[in-house]
Structures are given as structure tokens and as C-alpha cells.
Enzyme design. Structure first.
Site, PDB file in Angstrom:
ATOM      1  N   GLU A  63       1.502  -0.400  -5.270  1.00 19.29           N
ATOM      2  CA  GLU A  63       0.435   0.660  -5.404  1.00 19.29           C
ATOM      3  C   GLU A  63       0.905   1.995  -5.666  1.00 19.29           C
ATOM      4  OE1 GLU A  63      -3.542   2.364  -2.884  1.00 19.29           O
ATOM      5  OE2 GLU A  63      -1.535   2.718  -2.440  1.00 19.29           O
ATOM      6  N   ASP A  77       0.828  -1.343   0.093  1.00 18.10           N
ATOM      7  CA  ASP A  77       0.046   0.044   0.044  1.00 18.10           C
ATOM      8  C   ASP A  77       0.878   1.047  -0.236  1.00 18.10           C
ATOM      9  OD1 ASP A  77      -2.656   1.164   0.399  1.00 18.10           O
ATOM     10  OD2 ASP A  77      -1.858   1.956   2.319  1.00 18.10           O
TER      11      ASP A  77
END
Ligand SMILES: *[C@@H]1O[C@H](CO)[C@@H](O)[C@H](O)[C@H]1NC(C)=O
Ligand SMILES: *[C@@H]1O[C@H](CO)[C@@H](O)[C@H](O)[C@H]1NC(C)=O
Ligand SMILES: *[C@@H]1O[C@H](CO)[C@@H](O)[C@H](O)[C@H]1NC(C)=O
Ligand SMILES: *[C@@H]1O[C@H](CO)[C@@H](O)[C@H](O)[C@H]1NC(C)=O
Ligand SMILES: *[C@@H]1O[C@H](CO)[C@@H](O)[C@H](O)[C@H]1NC(C)=O
Ligand SMILES: *[C@@H]1O[C@H](CO)[C@@H](O)[C@H](O)[C@H]1NC(C)=O
Ligand SMILES: *[C@@H]1O[C@H](CO)[C@@H](O)[C@H](O)[C@H]1NC(C)=O
Length: 621
Positions: free
Chosen positions: A356, A300
Site C-alpha cells: 500500500e 499496510d
């Protein structure tokens, strides 16, 4: 030295690791030596890293006080039969600070934390079951095409309450393909799992560690690869049940001072140049691989890690290469990500890692030996944003196909990417799911065909949006659920959406276009709203016009021969109008067209009456 710098090759960093820890494997398996560990004689060892503390003690619901050890390792007296501390005993670390304060914390290495209904914070609950969970199934082979299904355990039930790992295993797994979810313990449910408090503890909201192991094991038995959404960028700023101020200072695990705070998220930022932080995070990856058998990770907030400005501010990353390099790049984070990818791929050659990243950092998905960061895939985050923007702001007549095609094809050659039509970022509060943008209240009265896919239950057009219970909505679970049962209701059109998604999935499985080369667009007709492209030996023809159908529309192909329809959104079973004869054969003519040697005439019906509906709605409003 603890400070690692990018101007040294990766082999240098590895040599450093190996030299310092003797065995590099041990360093990244530190969850076996840190926190509390049961010795083979049932005695206990406590080891913590708390450089700013004076001493660390252990206390809890056991009769004997275990004592103090100023060096941070405590060894209990030999115990004969039963473990020194029983399974499910409540524990606390007592950190004595340099200023003489006693802090009652949870070990950063805690494997299980629980909360009673009336309590605000979590408790450290000793996890040491008499029998370890035995995995029954081996991991499926690494898939060449990733068809990812993003799922969140807690909201995956039709009921307005938190679903468990068991509910998910039984009710949701049979619906899905590959999945991804945030499950590390996060005290604040509405953070969606992005403000982690306990990195080694699987969220107890949904069940026990063994329930999660069973979930992964069951997924593997179905041939499903399970990826974990891992948040190594930042941590919750909670102290009592989080990592913040662990040793009584603001610089344990995190950067001290303002550099350690994220200005928008209110969370704490890891200091990757610290040896012990690397130990903690790299061991965390191995923990989820070894203990839970996850097959890979989606990292993330990689953009926020890569740059000291965290991607906040006026950075565009549009072909200005000086934005990717130079002083504003966080070299420590870069090194951390390289090490993480190196370790994962070296120890687990089948492991999949996904970044990401919205910035498009060059080399992110190239091998480390080439100077890349070693990820396997990048999430192309601009695409879901583009679709939402198009649906929100542009009438169907005015779709700028050039701009859409540019967004869809604007990828770095030689670096693999994963593209969603939508992801949780769009369905979360503040916005609506793609299906809902398309259908609006028809969703309830006249549920029509759409093709959104990939975020939990939107493959069949789950209504509305997503919101977690919190103060602002009176702690309501109303939007924190998924109506998987809709797809089983005979007279609703959700099943047609699901059928299309299923067949698209099966067609992909047969032809593998996701793993194919980049698409070659041969027609991009702004006025007709038509796009034609080639990929993986298939020809894709889309008519996005809100009301025009075309007969005898010329399309270009490279290879002479006969073409047949493989997937057609106008089929009756998908809720289309069945106006194309499915077994039509299209024969090429040696008539060069749009840069190709051959072409044929194609009949193009409206892509879907969906679009018409949508444009009417926009005109009205
Ligand atoms: C505590 O653990 C550390 C790290 O392994 C070690 O260097 C140290 O000698 C240990 N201290 C004692 C008192 O065992
Ligand atoms: C989970 O499964 C249990 C047992 O079947 C059931 O009672 C419960 O309602 C389910 N919970 C949710 C949120 O679906
Ligand atoms: C990060 O950790 C390193 C190594 O322990 C330390 O020298 C440095 O001061 C820390 N940085 C901040 C901002 O706390
Ligand atoms: C960082 O955030 C914490 C709250 O988590 C706050 O107490 C602290 O003052 C902030 N520090 C700086 C330097 O902004
Ligand atoms: C490129 O980015 C750098 C760093 O942000 C900036 O100083 C420079 O002005 C930019 N150049 C152009 C042409 O935008
Ligand atoms: C919030 O929920 C409580 C308990 O269910 C209820 O009594 C109250 O009326 C609700 N308030 C609002 C503003 O909906
Ligand atoms: C998607 O395709 C895979 C591979 O053929 C298959 O195993 C899976 O059941 C399919 N999923 C659905 C929902 O059709």
C-alpha cells in the site's frame, strides 16, 4: 551488529542472518520458541525478549507459581501426563522493571487473547487445544489476474452486531472472489484493525483461531485465494494488552523518544534496525502463512514506512526523484521490507505481496536481485481518491477525462499494480461509498444501475457508508453491517448491479485484461466525453456524456476484421435500456484513424441513465 545498512547487498544481510541464527529458517519461525511453549514431555518453556527489564515471571490461573528466571527463559519441572498449563488457562507475564515496578502484561507472542463483556482490556488465554486443526484443502494456484474483494469479518452481516468467522464462512464466502482483511487482535474495534495489540492472535471478537483456520480452509475449497492485510508499520499504544512499554521502557520493539510515536495516529513505530524486531515481524509473517495458510499479504502503510517524514507534509512525489532517495528515506524499513519479500518469495514461491504505497517509490515491485523491494503489486491509491473527488466536486458535464485518464494510466512500466474503483478508505466514516455518491437517496426509493465494485458488498451498491461503534456515535452498530440480503430481493435493482459485476468478473476471467499490458488509449474526446482504449486484445468504449448518444462514431483499431460485443452495460438484465443489438457485427475499414491502421463505426448509447440522474442531482444542489 544489529544495525543494517542499505549500502550492503541483500546477500550480505542474509549471510548475517544465517550466521547469527545458524539456520535462517529458525529465526523466522521464532513463534515456535518464544512466548510459552509446551515441551514434548508436557513441561513448559517461557522465553521473552525484554532487554530493559530486571526479570520476567509467569503467573496465571494455575495452582503452582512457576517461578522466576532473570534471563527470560523459564523451564518448568517435568510433568507426566497432562500439560503443565491447560488449554484456555488465563495467563500474565510479570515484568519486573529496573526501577522495581511490577507490570502485568500479555506476551508479545500470545496466540489467543480474549475479553469478557465487563472488562476494558484483553486477557492472555493459553491456546493449546488437545487436537490441532487439520486443514482439508490445498491452496489454489496463484491467479494471474487478481480480482480482489476487500472484506472485514465483523461488519459482514446484515445484523447490527459483530459477525463471526463462522458467519462469514457460511454467509459471505459464497459471494466472493479473492479477499483481504484486518484480523490481528486490535483492542479498539473502531480502529478497523489498524491498531494491532497482539500480532500473533487472531481477533477473538469473531471466534477462535480454529474458526479462522476453517474460514481460510473453506475459501481454499472454493478456489479463493486469501490475502491478509498486515500492519507492520506501527502498533497500538496500549500497554496492558499491547506491546507498548513491554520491558518497562519506551524503546523495546519501538524507537525510543519522539521517533517512536506517530504524530497523527497516536501509535508506536517499530524500530526495524533491531534484530529482535526483525525476528518478531518476520516470524509473524511465517505464522500467518504456516499456521493459518494465508496465501499472501497486503502490507499496510508502506509509504509511512519508507520515509522518515511518513508521507506527512509537503511531499508530492510527482516526478521529483530526489523525493524518493536520500536522507529522508528510512533505510531500516527498506531493508526490512526487502527481507520480508525475500523470505516470503523464497519459501513460498506462490505467495503474493502487495504494497500500500501512495508515493510511487521506483523499484518497489521489481525483484530484489535488481535492487527492487520485491513486492508483486502496488496498490494505486490515487485512483479511488480520484473517483471520489470527481463525484464530489465535479458535475457530470465537466468531467475532465484527460485528468481521469492520466490518473488511471499513470503507473510505472514493468511494475504491476492493483487498482480499485473504491476501497474501505472511501467507504469509511467521513465519506460515502461510490454507489451512494452516485445514487444518493435514490438508493432507497429507486435503486439504479452503477458499477462500483470491490469493497465489501459494494458490488451490488451497498447503501450508505461505514462506521464502527464508538463513543462519538453512541456505540452504535447501525453502520457496521452489510446488507448482503438486498441482492436476493426480487424487486430491487441491487440484483442488476450484482449481475453486471458477476459478468464483468466472468468476462475478465475469459480474456484476462487485468494481467494484460498497459492500456493504449486511442480516443480521448473531452467534448464528447468518450474514451476508447485497447487492452488484452479487447476494445473498450466508454461514453461518459451525461446526455448524448452517438451514432456512427468512428473508433480506431489495429487489426482488420470483425468485432463483436462481449459486455454491454446497456443490457436489460443489468437495468440498462437494451438499445444495442447484442449480436451486432462491426467490420473494419482500412481507414487510418487516431494512429491506428483500421477503424469502424460504432453506435454509442449513453453509458447509463445513472449519469443523467447524477448530473441532474448536481445541478439541483
Ligand atoms: C535463554 O535463551 C537464550 C536464547 O536462546 C539463550 O541464549 C540462553 O542461554 C538461555 N538461558 C538459559 C538460562 O537457558
Ligand atoms: C451468526 O450465525 C448465528 C448462527 O446461525 C446466528 O444466530 C447469528 O445471528 C449470526 N450473527 C450475525 C451477526 O450474523
Ligand atoms: C533501534 O534499535 C537499535 C538496535 O537495537 C538501537 O541501537 C537504536 O538505538 C534504536 N533506535 C531508537 C531510536 O530507539
Ligand atoms: C509518545 O506517546 C506516548 C503515548 O503513547 C506518550 O506517553 C509519550 O510521552 C510520547 N513520547 C514522545 C517522546 O512524544
Ligand atoms: C525536489 O524535492 C527535494 C526534496 O524534497 C526538494 O529539496 C527540491 O526543491 C525539489 N525540487 C523541485 C524541482 O521541486
Ligand atoms: C445512547 O444509547 C443509550 C442506550 O441504548 C440510550 O439510552 C441513549 O438515549 C442514546 N443516546 C443518544 C444520544 O442517542
Ligand atoms: C468470478 O470469476 C471466478 C472465475 O471465473 C468465479 O470462480 C467466481 O465464481 C466469479 N464470481 C462471481 C461472483 O461471479
Amino acid at each position: 551488529s544489529n544495525i543494517v545498512k542499505m549500502n550492503k547487498p541483500i546477500s550480505w544481510h542474509l549471510a548475517q542472518l544465517e550466521e547469527a541464527e545458524e539456520i535462517f529458517d529458525c529465526f523466522t519461525l521464532s513463534y515456535r520458541s518464544f512466548g510459552i511453549q509446551r515441551r514434548s514431555d508436557n513441561g513448559l518453556v517461557l522465553r521473552e525478549w525484554a532487554p530493559g527489564a530486571e526479570a520476567v515471571f509467569l503467573t496465571g490461573d494455575f495452582s503452582k507459581f512457576l517461578g522466576k528466571n532473570s534471563l527470560g527463559n523459564y523451564t518448568s519441572p517435568k510433568v507426566d501426563k497432562s500439560p503443565a498449563i491447560k488449554h484456555l488457562t488465563k495467563l500474565k507475564l510479570v515484568v519486573l522493571t529496573k526501577t522495581g515496578e511490577y507490570l502485568f502484561w500479555i506476551s508479545p507472542w500470545a496466540k489467543y487473547v480474549t475479553k469478557t463483556l465487563d472488562s476494558v482490556t484483553y486477557d492472555w488465554t493459553h491456546w493449546d487445544p488437545p487436537q490441532r486443526y487439520q486443514f482439508q484443502h490445498t491452496r489454489p494456484p496463484r491467479p494471474s489476474s487478481l480480482r480482489i474483494y476487500e472484506a472485514h469479518v465483523g461488519i459482514s452481516s446484515p445484523e447490527g452486531k459483530i459477525a463471526s468467522y463462522k458467519n462469514f464462512t457460511r454467509d459471505v464466502l459464497p459471494h466472493i472472489k479473492d479477499l483481504l482483511m484486518a484480523i490481528m487482535e486490535h483492542a479498539y474495534y473502531a480502529s478497523f484493525g489498524y491498531q494491532v495489540t497482539n500480532f500473533f492472535a487472531a481477533s477473538s471478537r469473531f471466534g477462535t483461531p480454529d474458526d479462522l483456520k476453517h474460514l481460510v480452509d473453506t475459501a481454499h475449497s472454493m478456489g479463493i485465494t486469501v490475502l491478509l492485510d498486515v500492519v507492520h508499520r506501527h502498533a497500538s499504544s496500549n500497554t496492558e494488552d499491547g506491546l507498548n512499554y513491554f520491558d518497562g521502557t519506551d524503546s523495546c520493539f519501538f524507537h525510543g523518544g519522539s521517533r517512536g510515536n506517530h504524530s497523527l495516529w497516536g501509535s508506536r513505530l517499530f524500530n526495524y534496525s533491531s534484530w529482535e524486531v526483525a525476528r518478531f515481524l518476520l516470524s509473524n509473517l511465517r505464522w500467518w502463512k504456516e499456521e493459518y495458510h494465508f496465501d499472501g499479504f497486503r502490507f499496510d502503510a508502506v509509504t509511512s514506512m519508507l520515509y522518515q517524514h511518513h508521507g506527512i507534509g509537503q511531499f508530492h512525489f510527482w516526478g521529483n526523484y530526489s523525493e524518493y532517495f536520500g536522507m529522508h528515506v528510512d533505510e531500516d524499513a527498506l531493508v526490512y521490507l526487502m527481507l520480508a519479500n525475500h523470505i516470503l518469495h523464497k519459501l513460498y514461491p506462490q505467495c503474493i505481496t502487495v504494497a500500500e504505497d501512495v508515493s510511487g517509490m521506483p523499484g518497489l515491485c521489481r525483484p530484489i536481485e535488481e535492487g527492487g523491494l520485491g513486492f508483486d503489486y502496488r496498490l494505486t491509491m490515487a485512483v479511488p481518491d480520484k473517483w471520489i473527488q470527481v463525484l464530489k466536486e465535479v458535475g457530470a458535464e465537466d468531467w475532465d477525462l484527460k485528468n481521469i485518464v492520466h490518473t488511471l494510466t499513470n503507473k510505472r512500466r514493468g511494475e504491476a499494480s492493483i487498482t480499485y474503483a473504491e476501497s474501505h478508505d472511501q467507504a469509511l466514516v467521513g465519506d460515502k461509498s461510490l454507489a451512494f455518491w452516485l445514487m444518493d437517496k435514490d438508493m432507497y426509493t429507486n435503486i439504479l444501475l452503477a458499477t462500483s465494485t470491490s469493497w465489501v458488498s459494494n458490488e451490488f451498491g451497498h447503501p450508505e457508508w461505514l462506521d464502527f461503534p464508538k463513543k462519538g456515535n453512541n456505540e452504535s452498530y447501525y453502520y457496521a453491517h452489510r446488507l448482503f440480503n438486498l441482492v436476493d430481493i426480487e424487486h430491487l435493482r441491487y440484483r442488476q448491479l450484482y449481475a453486471f459485476d458477476r459478468d464483468m468478473n466472468l468476462t475478465e476471467d475469459k480474456y484476462g485484461w487485468l494481467a494484460g499490458c498497459q492500456s493504449a488509449v486511442t480516443t480521448l474526446n473531452q467534448a464528447d466525453k468518450v474514451i476508447v482504449f485497447e487492452r488484452a486484445n479487447l476494445l473498450f468504449v466508454f461514453n461518459f456524456h451525461p446526455c448524448n448518444s452517438y451514432i456512427d462514431y468512428r473508433v480506431a483499431v489495429e487489426h482488420a476484421g470483425k468485432y463483436k460485443i462481449k459486455l454491454n452495460s446497456d443490457e436489460l438484465q443489468y437495468g440498462g435500456q437494451g438499445r444495442l443489438v447484442q449480436d451486432t457485427e462491426f467490420f473494419t475499414e482500412p481507414m487510418p484513424f487516431n494512429g491506428r491502421a483500421q477503424s469502424f463505426l460504432e453506435i454509442m448509447r449513453l453509458l447509463k441513465n445513472m449519469a443523467l440522474k447524477y448530473s441532474k442531482r448536481l445541478n439541483k444542489s
